[in-house]
Design a protein around this motif. Sequence first.
Motif, PDB file in Angstrom:
ATOM      1  N   ILE A   1       7.639 -10.051  13.722  1.00  0.00           N
ATOM      2  CA  ILE A   1       8.345  -9.876  12.648  1.00  0.00           C
ATOM      3  C   ILE A   1       7.438 -10.089  11.342  1.00  0.00           C
ATOM      4  CG2 ILE A   1      10.202 -11.120  11.112  1.00  0.00           C
ATOM      5  CD1 ILE A   1      11.608 -12.062  13.729  1.00  0.00           C
ATOM      6  N   ALA A   2       6.757 -11.052  11.376  1.00  0.00           N
ATOM      7  CA  ALA A   2       5.703 -11.203  10.391  1.00  0.00           C
ATOM      8  C   ALA A   2       4.792  -9.995  10.168  1.00  0.00           C
ATOM      9  CB  ALA A   2       4.845 -12.447  10.538  1.00  0.00           C
ATOM     10  N   ASP A   3       4.476  -9.252  11.267  1.00  0.00           N
ATOM     11  CA  ASP A   3       3.554  -8.288  11.287  1.00  0.00           C
ATOM     12  C   ASP A   3       4.280  -7.025  10.701  1.00  0.00           C
ATOM     13  OD1 ASP A   3       1.333  -9.758  12.531  1.00  0.00           O
ATOM     14  OD2 ASP A   3       1.735  -8.994  14.354  1.00  0.00           O
ATOM     15  N   GLU A   4       5.471  -6.813  11.123  1.00  0.00           N
ATOM     16  CA  GLU A   4       6.358  -5.649  10.858  1.00  0.00           C
ATOM     17  C   GLU A   4       6.580  -5.870   9.377  1.00  0.00           C
ATOM     18  OE1 GLU A   4       7.010  -2.809  12.025  1.00  0.00           O
ATOM     19  OE2 GLU A   4       6.080  -3.206  13.935  1.00  0.00           O
ATOM     20  N   ASP A   5       6.970  -7.121   8.973  1.00  0.00           N
ATOM     21  CA  ASP A   5       7.243  -7.306   7.447  1.00  0.00           C
ATOM     22  C   ASP A   5       5.781  -7.019   6.628  1.00  0.00           C
ATOM     23  OD1 ASP A   5       8.883  -8.485   5.388  1.00  0.00           O
ATOM     24  OD2 ASP A   5       7.381 -10.082   5.173  1.00  0.00           O
ATOM     25  N   THR A   6       4.808  -7.316   6.922  1.00  0.00           N
ATOM     26  CA  THR A   6       3.726  -7.047   6.071  1.00  0.00           C
ATOM     27  C   THR A   6       3.411  -5.510   6.015  1.00  0.00           C
ATOM     28  OG1 THR A   6       2.699  -9.107   6.951  1.00  0.00           O
ATOM     29  CG2 THR A   6       1.111  -7.204   6.238  1.00  0.00           C
ATOM     30  N   ARG A   7       3.994  -4.666   7.088  1.00  0.00           N
ATOM     31  CA  ARG A   7       3.904  -3.361   7.038  1.00  0.00           C
ATOM     32  C   ARG A   7       4.724  -2.885   6.104  1.00  0.00           C
ATOM     33  NH1 ARG A   7       6.115   0.748  10.537  1.00  0.00           N
ATOM     34  NH2 ARG A   7       4.899   2.755  10.530  1.00  0.00           N
ATOM     35  N   ARG A   8       5.933  -3.004   6.358  1.00  0.00           N
ATOM     36  CA  ARG A   8       6.830  -2.562   5.475  1.00  0.00           C
ATOM     37  C   ARG A   8       6.779  -2.879   3.914  1.00  0.00           C
ATOM     38  NH1 ARG A   8      12.958  -5.854   6.100  1.00  0.00           N
ATOM     39  NH2 ARG A   8      12.307  -7.813   5.381  1.00  0.00           N
ATOM     40  N   ASP A   9       6.427  -4.246   3.820  1.00  0.00           N
ATOM     41  CA  ASP A   9       5.944  -4.586   2.342  1.00  0.00           C
ATOM     42  C   ASP A   9       4.746  -3.702   1.793  1.00  0.00           C
ATOM     43  OD1 ASP A   9       7.705  -6.703   2.596  1.00  0.00           O
ATOM     44  OD2 ASP A   9       6.038  -8.107   2.861  1.00  0.00           O
ATOM     45  N   SER A  10       3.880  -3.318   2.466  1.00  0.00           N
ATOM     46  CA  SER A  10       2.656  -2.338   1.888  1.00  0.00           C
ATOM     47  C   SER A  10       3.421  -1.010   1.667  1.00  0.00           C
ATOM     48  CB  SER A  10       1.669  -2.201   3.047  1.00  0.00           C
ATOM     49  OG  SER A  10       1.159  -3.712   3.369  1.00  0.00           O
ATOM     50  N   LEU A  11       4.470  -0.392   2.578  1.00  0.00           N
ATOM     51  CA  LEU A  11       5.007   0.759   2.632  1.00  0.00           C
ATOM     52  C   LEU A  11       5.746   0.871   1.227  1.00  0.00           C
ATOM     53  CD1 LEU A  11       5.740   1.498   6.155  1.00  0.00           C
ATOM     54  CD2 LEU A  11       4.236   2.755   4.644  1.00  0.00           C
ATOM     55  N   TYR A  12       6.787  -0.397   1.007  1.00  0.00           N
ATOM     56  CA  TYR A  12       7.383  -0.394  -0.023  1.00  0.00           C
ATOM     57  C   TYR A  12       6.594  -0.320  -1.515  1.00  0.00           C
ATOM     58  CZ  TYR A  12      10.383  -2.123  -3.972  1.00  0.00           C
ATOM     59  OH  TYR A  12      11.045  -2.368  -4.986  1.00  0.00           O
TER      60      TYR A  12
END
Length: 321
Positions: free
Chosen positions: A63-74
């Motif tokens: 979850i933490a890894d995917e959250d970091t990825r989506r934060d960067s994209l947003y």
Amino acid sequence: MAGFLEFVQQVLNIVKTYRDSGEAGVSQLPAKVEAAYTPFVAGVERMDNAYKLSHFSEYTKQIADEDTRRDSLYLALKNQVQMFMRFDFDIAKKTAATYLWNIIRKYGVDVDENYHEESVKLQQMLQELEADNVAGQHITTLGMTSLISQLNTANEAVRTLLSQRNDERMMQEKAALANARNVVDERYRDLVLMINAAAAMEDDTEGLDEVIMQVNELIKYYRQYVAPKKGASPDPSQGGENGDSPNPSQGGENEDSPTPSQGGENEDSPTPSQGGENSTGGGGYNSGGNSGGGSNTGGGGNTGGNTGGDNGGGGESGDAE
């Protein structure tokens, strides 16, 4: 579970206050009560730990890894839109960016907020961007189609992982809490029986009488204000039986749990020191505390419940049928 845990913790505090009220390090409880008190304390602590669910999940890092990825994209989406808004030399791109920014900003996405809030806000924002034909044209104009798609994929990945982790925790919580709850039920019953026996047989029972009175008031409070709000049955007025863990507001029978609201004798939990209401309450809240009386004896809201439960002798448990 939360209501039951709170109840037994308050019972524990009442008994502990009396236990420690004398000379430091010396229990005021009679030996037989002390023998039941110690395992009761351990049982409550075990249930409290089970309720906290302080265990590691294999999904947490994902979850933490995917959250970091989506934060960067947003953040990339947000920064690019704001950059295009400064394109005074290209009115078409500035207009497109301004339109998209008006949609993005109203959702107030914050990459530092909790996973669930961010997931919901991003989902709603992306749904609006996809449903708005004009926004779709502007996204194409600015070359952001791929970025929007990747952000949507990343957000759905986080939402799916959160759901999987919640399912995992629910299964663990159900098993751990059910086992701990059963242990506390039995140890609470043992403590009640020992207090009642000591109050009947010991010469100096003034302190125990006070404990009994306080716990009775606690039971009365839970019947009147807490139990009716639980609503485990679609129609609490139906009463009936509940073999495992009765809802105190249902007024039904539970053969494993004593019925402290009936007033007279109670085979599992006699009340030699109080008479009418049942000393420490036998089964107590969610442990048989309202099976024959309580706040909803025989249904009908609170009518008749307190008469049978608090004044003693008011209706048999069979009336709930």
